[in-house]
Design a protein around this motif. Structure first.
Motif, PDB file in Angstrom:
ATOM      1  N   MET A   1       0.811  -1.188   0.000  1.00 23.26           N
ATOM      2  CA  MET A   1       0.000   0.000   0.000  1.00 23.26           C
ATOM      3  C   MET A   1       0.860   1.259   0.000  1.00 23.26           C
ATOM      4  SD  MET A   1      -3.121   0.226  -0.295  1.00 23.26           S
ATOM      5  CE  MET A   1      -4.436   1.344  -0.196  1.00 23.26           C
ATOM      6  N   THR A   2       2.013   1.200   0.629  1.00 24.13           N
ATOM      7  CA  THR A   2       2.868   2.382   0.665  1.00 24.13           C
ATOM      8  C   THR A   2       3.444   2.688  -0.716  1.00 24.13           C
ATOM      9  OG1 THR A   2       4.794   1.074   1.281  1.00 24.13           O
ATOM     10  CG2 THR A   2       3.503   2.035   3.069  1.00 24.13           C
ATOM     11  N   VAL A   3       3.647   1.666  -1.546  1.00 20.59           N
ATOM     12  CA  VAL A   3       4.160   1.903  -2.888  1.00 20.59           C
ATOM     13  C   VAL A   3       3.133   2.695  -3.692  1.00 20.59           C
ATOM     14  CG1 VAL A   3       4.837   0.803  -5.040  1.00 20.59           C
ATOM     15  CG2 VAL A   3       5.623  -0.141  -2.878  1.00 20.59           C
ATOM     16  N   LEU A   4       1.873   2.330  -3.594  1.00 19.98           N
ATOM     17  CA  LEU A   4       0.819   3.041  -4.295  1.00 19.98           C
ATOM     18  C   LEU A   4       0.737   4.489  -3.820  1.00 19.98           C
ATOM     19  CD1 LEU A   4      -1.506   2.967  -6.315  1.00 19.98           C
ATOM     20  CD2 LEU A   4      -2.970   2.183  -4.464  1.00 19.98           C
ATOM     21  N   ARG A   5       0.832   4.688  -2.525  1.00 24.10           N
ATOM     22  CA  ARG A   5       0.788   6.038  -1.971  1.00 24.10           C
ATOM     23  C   ARG A   5       1.988   6.853  -2.443  1.00 24.10           C
ATOM     24  NH1 ARG A   5       0.403   5.435   3.699  1.00 24.10           N
ATOM     25  NH2 ARG A   5       2.658   5.463   3.789  1.00 24.10           N
ATOM     26  N   ASP A   6       3.168   6.249  -2.478  1.00 21.61           N
ATOM     27  CA  ASP A   6       4.362   6.942  -2.955  1.00 21.61           C
ATOM     28  C   ASP A   6       4.241   7.322  -4.422  1.00 21.61           C
ATOM     29  OD1 ASP A   6       5.497   6.749  -0.463  1.00 21.61           O
ATOM     30  OD2 ASP A   6       6.709   4.976  -0.960  1.00 21.61           O
ATOM     31  N   VAL A   7       3.703   6.424  -5.229  1.00 21.78           N
ATOM     32  CA  VAL A   7       3.516   6.716  -6.652  1.00 21.78           C
ATOM     33  C   VAL A   7       2.532   7.869  -6.830  1.00 21.78           C
ATOM     34  CG1 VAL A   7       2.579   5.793  -8.811  1.00 21.78           C
ATOM     35  CG2 VAL A   7       4.152   4.415  -7.462  1.00 21.78           C
ATOM     36  N   LEU A   8       1.429   7.851  -6.104  1.00 20.61           N
ATOM     37  CA  LEU A   8       0.449   8.933  -6.199  1.00 20.61           C
ATOM     38  C   LEU A   8       1.031  10.266  -5.747  1.00 20.61           C
ATOM     39  CD1 LEU A   8      -2.820   7.164  -5.027  1.00 20.61           C
ATOM     40  CD2 LEU A   8      -2.216   7.900  -7.333  1.00 20.61           C
ATOM     41  N   GLN A   9       1.832  10.250  -4.699  1.00 12.97           N
ATOM     42  CA  GLN A   9       2.474  11.482  -4.239  1.00 12.97           C
ATOM     43  C   GLN A   9       3.437  12.031  -5.284  1.00 12.97           C
ATOM     44  OE1 GLN A   9       4.198  10.378  -0.485  1.00 12.97           O
ATOM     45  NE2 GLN A   9       2.383  11.002   0.676  1.00 12.97           N
ATOM     46  N   GLU A  10       4.169  11.150  -5.941  1.00 14.66           N
ATOM     47  CA  GLU A  10       5.091  11.588  -6.991  1.00 14.66           C
ATOM     48  C   GLU A  10       4.338  12.179  -8.176  1.00 14.66           C
ATOM     49  OE1 GLU A  10       8.425  11.832  -7.219  1.00 14.66           O
ATOM     50  OE2 GLU A  10       8.486  11.310  -5.098  1.00 14.66           O
ATOM     51  N   LEU A  11       3.230  11.550  -8.555  1.00 17.40           N
ATOM     52  CA  LEU A  11       2.441  12.078  -9.668  1.00 17.40           C
ATOM     53  C   LEU A  11       1.861  13.450  -9.340  1.00 17.40           C
ATOM     54  CD1 LEU A  11       0.547   8.921 -10.939  1.00 17.40           C
ATOM     55  CD2 LEU A  11       2.264  10.247 -12.169  1.00 17.40           C
ATOM     56  N   ILE A  12       1.332  13.600  -8.154  1.00 16.60           N
ATOM     57  CA  ILE A  12       0.787  14.897  -7.743  1.00 16.60           C
ATOM     58  C   ILE A  12       1.899  15.938  -7.684  1.00 16.60           C
ATOM     59  CG2 ILE A  12      -0.260  16.142  -5.807  1.00 16.60           C
ATOM     60  CD1 ILE A  12      -1.897  13.570  -5.290  1.00 16.60           C
ATOM     61  N   GLY A  13       3.045  15.575  -7.146  1.00 16.81           N
ATOM     62  CA  GLY A  13       4.173  16.502  -7.082  1.00 16.81           C
ATOM     63  C   GLY A  13       4.673  16.898  -8.454  1.00 16.81           C
ATOM     64  N   MET A  14       4.597  15.974  -9.402  1.00 20.00           N
ATOM     65  CA  MET A  14       5.058  16.266 -10.755  1.00 20.00           C
ATOM     66  C   MET A  14       4.184  17.346 -11.393  1.00 20.00           C
ATOM     67  SD  MET A  14       5.679  13.607 -13.881  1.00 20.00           S
ATOM     68  CE  MET A  14       3.997  13.070 -13.949  1.00 20.00           C
ATOM     69  N   PHE A  15       2.873  17.275 -11.183  1.00 22.99           N
ATOM     70  CA  PHE A  15       1.980  18.245 -11.796  1.00 22.99           C
ATOM     71  C   PHE A  15       1.888  19.548 -11.019  1.00 22.99           C
ATOM     72  CE2 PHE A  15       0.382  14.310 -13.729  1.00 22.99           C
ATOM     73  CZ  PHE A  15       0.524  14.677 -15.048  1.00 22.99           C
ATOM     74  N   LEU A  16       2.129  19.501  -9.745  1.00 20.98           N
ATOM     75  CA  LEU A  16       2.024  20.708  -8.936  1.00 20.98           C
ATOM     76  C   LEU A  16       3.384  21.292  -8.571  1.00 20.98           C
ATOM     77  CD1 LEU A  16      -0.874  19.698  -6.540  1.00 20.98           C
ATOM     78  CD2 LEU A  16      -0.991  21.014  -8.657  1.00 20.98           C
ATOM     79  N   GLY A  17       4.448  20.691  -9.058  1.00 21.96           N
ATOM     80  CA  GLY A  17       5.793  21.153  -8.721  1.00 21.96           C
ATOM     81  C   GLY A  17       6.085  22.553  -9.233  1.00 21.96           C
ATOM     82  N   ASP A  18       5.618  22.865 -10.412  1.00 21.37           N
ATOM     83  CA  ASP A  18       5.816  24.195 -10.982  1.00 21.37           C
ATOM     84  C   ASP A  18       4.442  24.795 -11.235  1.00 21.37           C
ATOM     85  OD1 ASP A  18       6.651  26.466 -12.209  1.00 21.37           O
ATOM     86  OD2 ASP A  18       7.775  25.473 -13.811  1.00 21.37           O
ATOM     87  N   ALA A  19       3.971  25.551 -10.280  1.00 24.05           N
ATOM     88  CA  ALA A  19       2.612  26.094 -10.347  1.00 24.05           C
ATOM     89  C   ALA A  19       2.456  27.046 -11.530  1.00 24.05           C
ATOM     90  CB  ALA A  19       2.275  26.808  -9.046  1.00 24.05           C
ATOM     91  N   ARG A  20       3.478  27.812 -11.840  1.00 21.36           N
ATOM     92  CA  ARG A  20       3.402  28.758 -12.959  1.00 21.36           C
ATOM     93  C   ARG A  20       3.230  28.013 -14.280  1.00 21.36           C
ATOM     94  NH1 ARG A  20       8.113  32.885 -13.301  1.00 21.36           N
ATOM     95  NH2 ARG A  20       6.988  33.775 -11.570  1.00 21.36           N
ATOM     96  N   LEU A  21       3.964  26.912 -14.451  1.00 27.09           N
ATOM     97  CA  LEU A  21       3.857  26.110 -15.664  1.00 27.09           C
ATOM     98  C   LEU A  21       2.470  25.483 -15.771  1.00 27.09           C
ATOM     99  CD1 LEU A  21       5.237  24.815 -18.151  1.00 27.09           C
ATOM    100  CD2 LEU A  21       5.947  22.967 -16.643  1.00 27.09           C
ATOM    101  N   SER A  22       1.973  24.940 -14.680  1.00 28.83           N
ATOM    102  CA  SER A  22       0.644  24.329 -14.684  1.00 28.83           C
ATOM    103  C   SER A  22      -0.436  25.354 -15.007  1.00 28.83           C
ATOM    104  CB  SER A  22       0.343  23.688 -13.332  1.00 28.83           C
ATOM    105  OG  SER A  22       1.262  22.664 -13.051  1.00 28.83           O
ATOM    106  N   ALA A  23      -0.347  26.537 -14.420  1.00 33.04           N
ATOM    107  CA  ALA A  23      -1.336  27.584 -14.667  1.00 33.04           C
ATOM    108  C   ALA A  23      -1.277  28.057 -16.115  1.00 33.04           C
ATOM    109  CB  ALA A  23      -1.107  28.753 -13.714  1.00 33.04           C
ATOM    110  N   ALA A  24      -0.082  28.171 -16.664  1.00 29.56           N
ATOM    111  CA  ALA A  24       0.050  28.617 -18.046  1.00 29.56           C
ATOM    112  C   ALA A  24      -0.534  27.595 -19.019  1.00 29.56           C
ATOM    113  CB  ALA A  24       1.519  28.884 -18.368  1.00 29.56           C
ATOM    114  N   ILE A  25      -0.293  26.325 -18.772  1.00 29.93           N
ATOM    115  CA  ILE A  25      -0.852  25.283 -19.639  1.00 29.93           C
ATOM    116  C   ILE A  25      -2.375  25.268 -19.540  1.00 29.93           C
ATOM    117  CG2 ILE A  25      -1.023  22.792 -19.991  1.00 29.93           C
ATOM    118  CD1 ILE A  25       1.532  23.951 -21.098  1.00 29.93           C
ATOM    119  N   LEU A  26      -2.908  25.399 -18.332  1.00 32.33           N
ATOM    120  CA  LEU A  26      -4.363  25.460 -18.169  1.00 32.33           C
ATOM    121  C   LEU A  26      -4.955  26.669 -18.886  1.00 32.33           C
ATOM    122  CD1 LEU A  26      -4.847  24.360 -14.462  1.00 32.33           C
ATOM    123  CD2 LEU A  26      -5.493  23.111 -16.530  1.00 32.33           C
ATOM    124  N   PHE A  27      -4.244  27.780 -18.880  1.00 29.60           N
ATOM    125  CA  PHE A  27      -4.696  28.980 -19.585  1.00 29.60           C
ATOM    126  C   PHE A  27      -4.731  28.739 -21.093  1.00 29.60           C
ATOM    127  CE2 PHE A  27      -3.692  32.964 -21.796  1.00 29.60           C
ATOM    128  CZ  PHE A  27      -4.814  33.705 -21.438  1.00 29.60           C
TER     129      PHE A  27
END
Length: 69
Positions: A1-27
């Motif tokens: 279960m911890t592996v799944l949680r670690d993978v999900l945390q990495e995925l979320i961190g990947m998309f939210l790591g650069d907020a400016r980049l994420s906001a620009a792409i959404l725009f």
């Protein structure tokens, strides 16, 4: 279960790591969708706007990262 949680945390961190980049792409996506829905632009043209906008955002992010190390 911890592996799944670690993978999900990495995925979320990947998309939210650069907020400016994420906001620009959404725009860019919102602009392309608005062109299709509100302005009645052909989807192929809006796809070109989406492609050009995403490339511009990517190049700007790389340039900013290279400048600030």
């Amino acid at each position: 279960m911890t592996v799944l949680r670690d993978v999900l945390q990495e995925l979320i961190g990947m998309f939210l790591g650069d907020a400016r980049l994420s906001a620009a792409i959404l725009f860019v996506v919102a602009v392309a969708a608005g062109l299709i829905e509100l302005a009645g632009v052909e989807p192929l043209l809006a796809g070109g706007v989406l492609l050009a906008g995403c490339l511009a955002v990517l190049l700007e992010a790389v340039r900013r990262r290279a400048r600030h190390g």
